[in-house]
Write an enzyme that holds these catalytic residues in place. Sequence first.
Site, PDB file in Angstrom:
ATOM      1  N   GLY A  99       2.372  -0.609   4.695  1.00 16.94           N
ATOM      2  CA  GLY A  99       1.178  -1.328   5.160  1.00 16.94           C
ATOM      3  C   GLY A  99       1.285  -2.832   5.024  1.00 16.94           C
TER       4      GLY A  99
ATOM      5  N   LYS B 196       0.871  -1.189   0.000  1.00 18.05           N
ATOM      6  CA  LYS B 196       0.000   0.000   0.000  1.00 18.05           C
ATOM      7  C   LYS B 196       0.902   1.232   0.000  1.00 18.05           C
ATOM      8  CE  LYS B 196      -1.289   1.454   3.911  1.00 18.05           C
ATOM      9  NZ  LYS B 196      -1.122   2.785   4.419  1.00 18.05           N
TER      10      LYS B 196
ATOM     11  N   GLY C 162       1.874  -5.401   7.056  1.00 18.62           N
ATOM     12  CA  GLY C 162       1.110  -6.209   8.018  1.00 18.62           C
ATOM     13  C   GLY C 162      -0.383  -6.125   7.736  1.00 18.62           C
TER      14      GLY C 162
ATOM     15  N   ASP D 246      -5.770   0.443   8.801  1.00 16.74           N
ATOM     16  CA  ASP D 246      -5.364   0.317   7.398  1.00 16.74           C
ATOM     17  C   ASP D 246      -5.821  -0.983   6.752  1.00 16.74           C
ATOM     18  OD1 ASP D 246      -4.116   2.705   7.120  1.00 16.74           O
ATOM     19  OD2 ASP D 246      -2.104   1.945   7.566  1.00 16.74           O
TER      20      ASP D 246
END
Length: 300
Positions: A105, A14, A107, A141
Site C-alpha cells: 500500500g 500497510k 502509494g 486503501d
Amino acid sequence: MTSADGLFVSAPAKVNLCLHVAERRADGYHNLESLVAFAVHGDEITLEHARELSLSAVGPFGAMLPPDNDNLVLKAARLLADKVDRPPSVRITLRKNLPVASGLGGGSADAAAVLRGLASLWRLEIDRETLMGIAALLGADVPVCLDCIAAWTEGRGERITSLSPLPEMPLILVNPAVPVSTAEVFSALDARSGLRFVRPRAPFCDPHALVAFLHSTTNDLEAPARKIAPSIGDALEDIRDMPEILIARMSGSGATCFGIFETDESARSATALLRERHQEWWIVNTAIVPERIGAPTALQ
Ligand code: C5P
C-alpha cells in the site's frame, strides 16, 4: 496544528495480515475483508511551503514512481487544495523506501500522509469526515492509511472498523524483487474463501493469540500471485524455514511476504540469513506497531 516552515510525515507500510475475497461486483471490483496492520518501516515525506506544487522522489525506489499525472501524492495535494479553495503550493519530497506495486500500500500510505501533513502545514480547519472523503476519492486503501492503526476492512477496503491495538511483534518483510499487477492477480484468481465475517471482537492479548487467529484465515490472493510470480513461493518457503517463525504469508496482492517471529533476535537473524541467500531481494527487519504512528512533526 503547527506554524512550522516544513513538516516531516511518515507513511508506514500497510500489511494485510489476512485477506478474504468474495464475489465480483457490478463495478468490476471484488468485495474483500482484511485485517490490516502497519509496520514501523515506510516511506518518508517532507512538506515545505513553496510557490508552486512540486514533487521530488528520492530513496531506493524513488526512480520507479508513476509520472506526474498518475501520481497519487500530487493528486492528494491537488484534491485537498481544491476542497479548501487554496493553491496547492507545497514542495513535496518523497523518500521512497518501499518497493512499488508490492502489496504494501505504499502509494496509498503516501497519499494519506500528504493529506495528514498538509492539513497541519496549511493549518486547515478540516473535519475528519471531509478528510476521509478525499482519501476515499484517491483509492480504496487510502482511508485506512489516514489513521495508521490496526483495522478490519470490508467492501473494497474503504469500510473500516478500528481494532484494539495489536500486540507489538517482530516482523520481517521480504519482496523477491518482482512487481506484481493487482489486476493480473485478481484475473488469475480461481478460488475464493468468500467473506467469513470473522472480524475480531476482543483485543488480542498477546502475539500467540493473534497468530492463532491468523492461522484460521488466509490470503486468497497468494495462490494466483504465486502462479504469476513463482518467486513468491520461494520467498514464503524460505521464511517458513527460519527458526522461531510464527507465521509467514503474502501481503495484499503481493509480491511482498511477511514473517512474524517469536523474538526480535530471531527476526534479526532471519533477515541476515535471507539477505545472504538472496542479495537481489528487498528484505527489512521491522515490527508491527501497536500504537498510532505517522503524526506530522516540524522539520528541524
Ligand atoms: O485498486 P486498483 O485499482 O489498483 O485495482 C486494480 C484492479 O484489480 C481492478 O481494476 C480490479 O480488476 C482488481 N481489483 C478487484 N477487487 C478489488 C481490488 C482490485 O477486482 N477489491
